[in-house]
Motif scaffolding. Structure first.
Motif, PDB file in Angstrom:
ATOM      1  N   SER A   1       0.846  -1.198   0.000  1.00  0.00           N
ATOM      2  CA  SER A   1       0.000   0.000   0.000  1.00  0.00           C
ATOM      3  C   SER A   1       0.877   1.242   0.000  1.00  0.00           C
ATOM      4  O   SER A   1       1.465   1.589   1.017  1.00  0.00           O
TER       5      SER A   1
ATOM      6  N   GLY B   1      -5.496   0.570  -1.563  1.00  0.00           N
ATOM      7  CA  GLY B   1      -5.892  -0.038  -0.297  1.00  0.00           C
ATOM      8  C   GLY B   1      -6.051   0.952   0.842  1.00  0.00           C
ATOM      9  O   GLY B   1      -6.303   0.566   1.975  1.00  0.00           O
ATOM     10  N   TYR B   2      -5.893   2.224   0.550  1.00  0.00           N
ATOM     11  CA  TYR B   2      -6.041   3.251   1.575  1.00  0.00           C
ATOM     12  C   TYR B   2      -7.319   4.035   1.351  1.00  0.00           C
ATOM     13  O   TYR B   2      -7.702   4.301   0.208  1.00  0.00           O
TER      14      TYR B   2
ATOM     15  N   ASN C   1      -8.023   5.538   6.712  1.00  0.00           N
ATOM     16  CA  ASN C   1      -6.714   5.093   7.190  1.00  0.00           C
ATOM     17  C   ASN C   1      -5.828   6.261   7.585  1.00  0.00           C
ATOM     18  O   ASN C   1      -4.955   6.121   8.433  1.00  0.00           O
TER      19      ASN C   1
HETATM   20  C1  LIG Z   1      -7.277   0.780   5.895  1.00  0.00           C
HETATM   21  O1  LIG Z   1      -8.310   0.567   6.825  1.00  0.00           O
HETATM   22  C2  LIG Z   1      -9.075  -0.594   6.551  1.00  0.00           C
HETATM   23  C3  LIG Z   1     -10.232  -0.625   7.518  1.00  0.00           C
HETATM   24  O2  LIG Z   1      -9.807  -0.382   8.826  1.00  0.00           O
HETATM   25  C4  LIG Z   1      -8.188  -1.825   6.671  1.00  0.00           C
HETATM   26  O3  LIG Z   1      -8.933  -3.007   6.383  1.00  0.00           O
HETATM   27  C5  LIG Z   1      -7.043  -1.692   5.674  1.00  0.00           C
HETATM   28  O4  LIG Z   1      -6.141  -2.752   5.825  1.00  0.00           O
HETATM   29  C6  LIG Z   1      -6.305  -0.375   5.913  1.00  0.00           C
HETATM   30  N1  LIG Z   1      -5.328  -0.211   4.863  1.00  0.00           N
HETATM   31  C7  LIG Z   1      -4.016  -0.085   5.093  1.00  0.00           C
HETATM   32  C8  LIG Z   1      -3.165   0.035   3.907  1.00  0.00           C
HETATM   33  O5  LIG Z   1      -3.544  -0.046   6.212  1.00  0.00           O
END
Ligand SMILES: *[C@@H]1O[C@H](CO)[C@@H](O)[C@H](O)[C@H]1NC(C)=O
Length: 573
Positions: free
Chosen positions: A49, A174-175, A219
């Motif tokens: 990410s 993913g963020y 995030n």
């Molecule tokens: C962002 O937040 C979501 C929900 O809390 C989580 O599932 C995801 O892994 C997080 N993404 C990163 C890159 O940390």
């Protein structure tokens, strides 16, 4: 004797002020707690990410000054943004200059806004979101946000949708990243030079509190606006507390004090990192920011600096935020990670730690370059990491950071933090000489309070000795003691001048009335925004039927008191 007492009192006041400042400047270090590493959490050679974006500030498009500002902005869009491809670009205020040909006058020029709008249209080809917000120049003379000369509404990227503060959310890599734009401009927006401080009204603060709650599910949250918190008046508990869970607060406005403080960055007690950015106006500076699997990093560059290098793992120790970032990932990582952008392919990328070659980094995915390393070799204390890169156009650049894996922070140079209270220029220059390129300047307290302190101090330095001497004068007349002989040095002559002023009724009353007027009198009455009349006092401004506390008037008042003192001093020479 009385003079010495007065002098001691003044020294005590200065001492208390200094102690307050030093306490305010302390930055606490937190150890990094170790953690079990799960699969997928290792910082290695895969992208994972990785999110990055760009900031630019204080563009100041002007129809009178520096015709290259706009062509250079187009270069920035057609080269820098095209290469970097950030999903988000922040433009943190003073989009246009709104200054007349003679620099003291202000006016909104539709032509400047048209040029801004054309530039943004070009830039938006290379980004998904151009997030702009107003600065003080964008509200010079603007009586209200629905006025026809509030050109931000029609010519900016966000103004049609948002009149004031707003939030933008993006989902990338993913963020979920939130950007909260803080509009601190005043309404009405007064003329230059009275329009300098930002104000967040109680209603505006409530709106931002709601945005903060809405942003909690993301995030990361980045706050941005035009005004550093030191120039932004806000209701209790204040903006630094409000923004404390954000990854950073990004702003401009102070133009890095004409590059005297190139790294105007700080970590507040509330846990907020605040990063002022140098201007586009004179220095063509911009910033790239990244979150690499949770680790936040950034680099400030000039428009023609290629290759652009941003080291993301390990990160710079100065900006570590143990409660917001998984800093333990650095010590468990298998690779050093670097973002390198350039107009042509990267031919060569060399990494040194503590001046020893550790190898070449190789391209992994897009702009991400990696190099395997053993973090155990650097587990204690501070280390220097230097990356140099060359592209196929044979352009080369270096980037250096100081990192630590045990929570150590690079000690903050004192000079920069001290700068705003003492002689700014000399202290800063000393500091720059001592620590080239790594000076941190601190915007401590807030400017309004400092201006009040400074004004109070100089005001007292003028009034107190006069009053004490006048009392002495009457006691000597009453025969309580005999007049002491004053030496003929500078202080003796200064004291004699004060004595004459204190003992001569007409001079004494004249000075006192003048100083009292400085405190209570209206300084200036006139048109303070387009079609709006107002009155300026030491302690604030009435314009239309709105009261705006705090302005540069304390500084002007302090200057006035200082010149009065200086005048007395020059008699003593
Ligand atoms: C962002 O937040 C979501 C929900 O809390 C989580 O599932 C995801 O892994 C997080 N993404 C990163 C890159 O940390």
């Amino acid at each position: 004797m009385q003079l010495q007492v007065a002098f001691c009192c003044l020294l005590a006041i200065v001492g208390i002020l200094l102690a307050r400042i030093i306490a305010a400047l302390k930055v606490h270090t937190n150890p990094i707690h170790d953690r079990e590493v799960k699969d997928g959490e290792i910082l290695g050679n895969r992208k994972g990410s990785l999110f990055y974006f760009v900031q630019i500030t204080d563009i100041h498009i002007s129809i009178f000054r520096d015709p290259n500002r706009i062509p250079d902005l187009w270069t920035f869009c057609d080269e820098n943004l095209k290469v970097i491809k950030p999903p988000v670009v922040i433009a943190s205020g003073d989009l246009t200059d709104a200054t007349r040909e003679q620099p003291m006058g202000s006016q909104q020029y539709e032509e400047e806004w048209r040029q801004y709008s054309n530039s943004v249209r070009k830039c938006k080809n290379h980004t998904k979101a151009w997030l702009d917000i107003r600065g003080n120049h964008d509200t010079f003379n603007v009586p209200s946000s629905n006025s026809s000369i509030n050109y931000f509404r029609n010519y900016s990227a966000q103004g049609r949708l948002h009149s004031y503060s707003y939030m933008y959310t993006t989902k990338e890599q993913g963020y979920t990243v939130n950007f909260i734009a803080v509009d601190g401009t005043t309404e009405p927006g007064t003329i230059k030079p009275y329009n300098f401080f930002g104000i967040i009204s109680p209603e505006g603060f409530a709106v931002l509190e709601k945005m903060k709650r809405d942003a909690a599910i993301g995030n990361a949250t980045f706050w941005f606006g035009h005004y550093p918190t030191s120039t932004l008046l806000s209701p209790s508990p204040g903006m630094r507390e409000l923004m404390n869970d954000g990854m950073a607060y990004l702003n401009g406005h102070l133009h890095t004090f004409f590059m005297m403080v190139p790294k105007m960055h700080t970590l507040h007690h509330s846990g907020l990192i605040e990063l002022e950015l140098g201007d586009w106006k004179d220095h063509r500076i911009y910033r790239i920011l990244a979150i690499d699997n949770g680790l936040f990093s950034f680099v400030d560059l000039r428009v023609h600096d290629w290759p652009a290098i941003l080291i993301t793992n390990p990160k710079d120790s100065m900006y570590m935020q143990p409660t917001k970032e998984p800093l333990w990932k650095m010590a468990k990582s298998t690779h050093i990670r670097i973002l390198i952008f350039s107009k042509s392919a990267i031919r060569h990328c060399q990494v040194k730690i503590d001046d020893a070659d550790v190898g070449q980094c190789l391209q992994s995915d897009g702009p991400l370059f990696v190099l395997p390393w053993n973090p155990q070799d650097y587990s204690k204390g501070l280390h220097k990491l230097e990356v140099s890169a060359m592209d196929s156009d044979l352009q080369t650049r270096n980037e250096t950071i100081i990192f630590s894996l045990d929570g150590s922070r690079e000690p903050f140079p004192f000079g920069g933090r001290f700068a705003l209270m003492s002689d700014a220029v000399t202290t800063l220059q000393e500091q720059i000489d001592m620590a080239p390129g790594r000076n941190m300047a601190f915007l401590f307290g807030d400017f309004n309070t400092q201006a009040q302190c400074l004004f109070g101090f100089l005001f007292a330095a003028w009034i107190l000795p006069l009053c004490i001497l006048r009392i002495c004068h009457y006691r000597i007349l009453g025969g309580a003691f005999v007049k002491p002989r004053l030496s003929n040095d500078f202080f003796g002559r200064l004291a004699r001048n004060f004595w004459i002023a204190a003992a001569t009724d007409r001079i004494f009353i004249f000075i006192m009335l003048g100083m009292v007027y400085l405190l209570i009198g209206p300084w200036f009455v006139g048109e303070l925004a387009d079609g709006l009349y107002g009155v300026i006092f030491l302690w604030g401004t009435f314009v239309g039927n709105v009261y705006q506390p705090g302005s540069l008037s304390y500084f002007y008042g302090a200057t006035h008191s200082y010149s009065a003192l200086d005048y007395a001093g020059s008699f003593a020479e």
